[in-house]
Design an enzyme around this catalytic site. Structure first.
Site, mmCIF file in Angstrom:
data_model
loop_
_atom_site.group_PDB
_atom_site.id
_atom_site.type_symbol
_atom_site.label_atom_id
_atom_site.label_comp_id
_atom_site.label_asym_id
_atom_site.label_seq_id
_atom_site.Cartn_x
_atom_site.Cartn_y
_atom_site.Cartn_z
ATOM 1 N N GLU A 1 -11.330 -2.186 34.195
ATOM 2 C CA GLU A 1 -12.000 -0.984 33.696
ATOM 3 C C GLU A 1 -13.494 -1.245 33.504
ATOM 4 O O GLU A 1 -14.325 -0.392 33.805
ATOM 5 C CB GLU A 1 -11.381 -0.539 32.373
ATOM 6 C CG GLU A 1 -9.948 -0.056 32.508
ATOM 7 C CD GLU A 1 -9.339 0.305 31.170
ATOM 8 O OE1 GLU A 1 -9.017 1.506 31.003
ATOM 9 O OE2 GLU A 1 -9.194 -0.571 30.316
ATOM 10 N N TYR B 1 -27.448 23.951 24.222
ATOM 11 C CA TYR B 1 -26.276 23.267 24.775
ATOM 12 C C TYR B 1 -26.704 22.086 25.636
ATOM 13 O O TYR B 1 -26.029 21.062 25.674
ATOM 14 C CB TYR B 1 -25.420 24.219 25.612
ATOM 15 C CG TYR B 1 -25.018 25.495 24.913
ATOM 16 C CD1 TYR B 1 -24.834 25.545 23.526
ATOM 17 C CD2 TYR B 1 -24.826 26.660 25.630
ATOM 18 C CE1 TYR B 1 -24.461 26.721 22.891
ATOM 19 C CE2 TYR B 1 -24.444 27.840 25.001
ATOM 20 C CZ TYR B 1 -24.273 27.853 23.636
ATOM 21 O OH TYR B 1 -23.909 29.016 23.009
ATOM 22 N N GLU C 1 -11.344 5.719 20.674
ATOM 23 C CA GLU C 1 -11.703 6.090 19.312
ATOM 24 C C GLU C 1 -13.135 5.689 18.984
ATOM 25 O O GLU C 1 -13.875 6.430 18.340
ATOM 26 C CB GLU C 1 -10.742 5.426 18.302
ATOM 27 C CG GLU C 1 -9.315 5.917 18.401
ATOM 28 C CD GLU C 1 -8.450 5.187 19.421
ATOM 29 O OE1 GLU C 1 -7.219 5.316 19.339
ATOM 30 O OE2 GLU C 1 -8.992 4.492 20.323
ATOM 31 N N LYS D 1 -8.974 10.452 29.176
ATOM 32 C CA LYS D 1 -9.059 9.410 30.198
ATOM 33 C C LYS D 1 -7.919 9.656 31.196
ATOM 34 O O LYS D 1 -6.815 9.136 31.023
ATOM 35 C CB LYS D 1 -8.916 8.060 29.499
ATOM 36 C CG LYS D 1 -9.235 6.847 30.287
ATOM 37 C CD LYS D 1 -9.135 5.636 29.338
ATOM 38 C CE LYS D 1 -9.591 4.369 29.971
ATOM 39 N NZ LYS D 1 -9.506 3.234 29.049
#
Length: 128
Positions: free
Chosen positions: A27, A59, A79, A105
């Site tokens: 990853e 935005y 997290e 994910k």
């Protein structure tokens, strides 16, 4: 749930980023897609009555803060990625009272036929 997560909100969904967050070495090396959904608790009466951007939050500015926080530090856990973004939002936008963030994910390295791994944090601005 706290009563703080009521009222006006800005909602941004499916903000897509490519990143290197994750526990596994592949990853960190190869990276993957992530998607972020946000709700920001903010009083929108100013822009609603004046129709002027100067009385609210852009935005595009929110996106820039999220992108910078997402890309600045590599994290192992979703997290931690989400908390880093929440902290950056509270720092950049003093009128935001609470944030709900979901980090998704879709290509997590676990056996899923269909679906995605995701987390969601609910955070209120801490008052001094």
């Amino acid at each position: 749930m706290s009563q703080g997560f009521t009222g006006d909100r800005i909602i941004l969904k499916d903000l897509g980023f490519y990143g290197y967050h994750g526990v596994f070495a592949e990853e960190a090396k190869l990276g993957q897609r992530f998607f972020i959904d946000l709700e920001l608790g903010v009083d929108l009466s100013g822009p609603a009555t004046t129709d002027r951007l100067s009385t609210g939050i852009s935005y595009a500015e929110i996106y820039d803060v999220v992108k910078s926080a997402f890309e600045t530090r590599r994290m192992k856990l979703l997290e931690a990625v989400a908390q880093n973004i929440v902290d950056a939002i509270f720092e950049a936008f003093q009128t935001v009272n609470w944030v709900v963030i979901r980090v998704r994910k879709p290509e997590a390295p676990i056996a899923m036929v269909r679906g995605e791994a995701a987390i969601e944090l609910h955070r209120e601005r801490k008052t001094q």
